[in-house]
Design a protein around this motif. Structure first.
Motif, PDB file in Angstrom:
ATOM      1  N   SER A   1       0.828  -1.207   0.000  1.00 29.02           N
ATOM      2  CA  SER A   1       0.000   0.000   0.000  1.00 29.02           C
ATOM      3  C   SER A   1       0.863   1.258   0.000  1.00 29.02           C
ATOM      4  N   LEU A   2       1.916   1.253   0.784  1.00 27.67           N
ATOM      5  CA  LEU A   2       2.818   2.400   0.830  1.00 27.67           C
ATOM      6  C   LEU A   2       3.532   2.589  -0.504  1.00 27.67           C
TER       7      LEU A   2
ATOM      8  N   ARG B   1      -1.624   1.029  -7.651  1.00 27.61           N
ATOM      9  CA  ARG B   1      -2.512   2.132  -7.232  1.00 27.61           C
ATOM     10  C   ARG B   1      -3.936   1.874  -7.690  1.00 27.61           C
ATOM     11  N   VAL B   2      -4.083   1.440  -8.936  1.00 21.41           N
ATOM     12  CA  VAL B   2      -5.413   1.161  -9.473  1.00 21.41           C
ATOM     13  C   VAL B   2      -6.035  -0.021  -8.728  1.00 21.41           C
ATOM     14  N   SER B   3      -5.246  -1.060  -8.500  1.00 19.14           N
ATOM     15  CA  SER B   3      -5.758  -2.235  -7.798  1.00 19.14           C
ATOM     16  C   SER B   3      -6.206  -1.898  -6.380  1.00 19.14           C
ATOM     17  N   MET B   4      -5.419  -1.105  -5.673  1.00 20.31           N
ATOM     18  CA  MET B   4      -5.779  -0.727  -4.303  1.00 20.31           C
ATOM     19  C   MET B   4      -7.031   0.151  -4.291  1.00 20.31           C
TER      20      MET B   4
ATOM     21  N   ALA C   1     -10.032  -2.091  -4.940  1.00 21.42           N
ATOM     22  CA  ALA C   1     -10.310  -2.912  -3.763  1.00 21.42           C
ATOM     23  C   ALA C   1     -11.001  -2.099  -2.666  1.00 21.42           C
ATOM     24  N   LEU C   2     -10.516  -0.901  -2.410  1.00 22.72           N
ATOM     25  CA  LEU C   2     -11.123  -0.072  -1.366  1.00 22.72           C
ATOM     26  C   LEU C   2     -12.533   0.358  -1.732  1.00 22.72           C
TER      27      LEU C   2
ATOM     28  N   THR D   1     -14.686  -1.057  -3.937  1.00 25.10           N
ATOM     29  CA  THR D   1     -15.635  -2.166  -3.964  1.00 25.10           C
ATOM     30  C   THR D   1     -15.935  -2.689  -2.563  1.00 25.10           C
ATOM     31  N   SER D   2     -14.956  -2.707  -1.691  1.00 26.74           N
ATOM     32  CA  SER D   2     -15.210  -3.128  -0.305  1.00 26.74           C
ATOM     33  C   SER D   2     -16.159  -2.160   0.391  1.00 26.74           C
ATOM     34  N   PHE D   3     -15.961  -0.876   0.163  1.00 24.63           N
ATOM     35  CA  PHE D   3     -16.832   0.130   0.775  1.00 24.63           C
ATOM     36  C   PHE D   3     -18.262   0.001   0.247  1.00 24.63           C
ATOM     37  N   ILE D   4     -18.408  -0.167  -1.070  1.00 25.46           N
ATOM     38  CA  ILE D   4     -19.744  -0.314  -1.660  1.00 25.46           C
ATOM     39  C   ILE D   4     -20.424  -1.579  -1.142  1.00 25.46           C
ATOM     40  N   ALA D   5     -19.682  -2.688  -1.075  1.00 25.34           N
ATOM     41  CA  ALA D   5     -20.248  -3.934  -0.568  1.00 25.34           C
ATOM     42  C   ALA D   5     -20.676  -3.792   0.892  1.00 25.34           C
ATOM     43  N   MET D   6     -19.875  -3.087   1.677  1.00 30.36           N
ATOM     44  CA  MET D   6     -20.224  -2.884   3.079  1.00 30.36           C
ATOM     45  C   MET D   6     -21.501  -2.053   3.217  1.00 30.36           C
ATOM     46  N   ILE D   7     -21.596  -0.982   2.454  1.00 25.71           N
ATOM     47  CA  ILE D   7     -22.779  -0.114   2.525  1.00 25.71           C
ATOM     48  C   ILE D   7     -24.026  -0.862   2.070  1.00 25.71           C
ATOM     49  N   LEU D   8     -23.938  -1.537   0.908  1.00 28.38           N
ATOM     50  CA  LEU D   8     -25.108  -2.264   0.393  1.00 28.38           C
ATOM     51  C   LEU D   8     -25.502  -3.420   1.304  1.00 28.38           C
TER      52      LEU D   8
END
Length: 148
Positions: free
Chosen positions: A33-34, A83-86, A89-90, A92-99
């Motif tokens: 990530s860094l 950068r694109v992959s991270m 991932a962030l 889609t994880s956020f959208i999945a969590m909200i939905l």
């Protein structure tokens, strides 16, 4: 010998720190990530810079991961690609969590037939292999970051 913490989250942190594999995994994710976040600083070249004199070179000091068929530095492309992959991932994880939270709360609040219908929908979705579902969605939506 240290005593175990009393609160739930303190126990979770204590157990996590004592697990060597978990700490190694956390270290690798943090390093990747860094490196992705610092890609403009760490990358020796821009991601699209081409060098026609360095086509398909192996590893060297000038190109630590080598070059591709167009002479682009692979280390730079990996760092910018991370950068694109991270980001994907962030997001889609956020959208999945909200939905998931919204649908679960709605289903639990309403209950009855709505709860049963949503549960059957989730069962149907679980019955499909993940890769098949990903292929179908990518055909419908298209390629690119949005398709992912």
């Amino acid at each position: 010998m240290s005593s175990r913490p009393q609160t739930f989250w303190a126990q979770v942190r204590w157990k996590f720190r004592r697990n060597k594999v978990a700490m190694a995994g956390l270290s690798m994710v943090a390093a990747i990530s860094l490196a992705a976040a610092l890609a403009p600083v760490l990358a020796p070249y821009t991601q699209e810079a081409q060098d026609s004199t360095a086509l398909l070179q192996g590893m060297s000091f000038a190109h630590p991961f080598g070059t591709d068929q167009l002479g682009r530095d692979l280390l730079s492309r990996v760092l910018y690609g991370a950068r694109v992959s991270m980001a994907v991932a962030l997001i889609t994880s956020f959208i999945a969590m909200i939905l998931g939270t919204a649908l679960g709360a709605f289903s639990g609040f309403v209950g009855g037939r709505v709860d049963n219908l949503l549960m059957r929908f989730v069962d149907v979705m679980y019955s499909f292999p993940d890769l098949l579902l990903i292929i179908i969605i990518s055909i419908v939506i298209g390629q690119g970051v949005l398709g992912i």
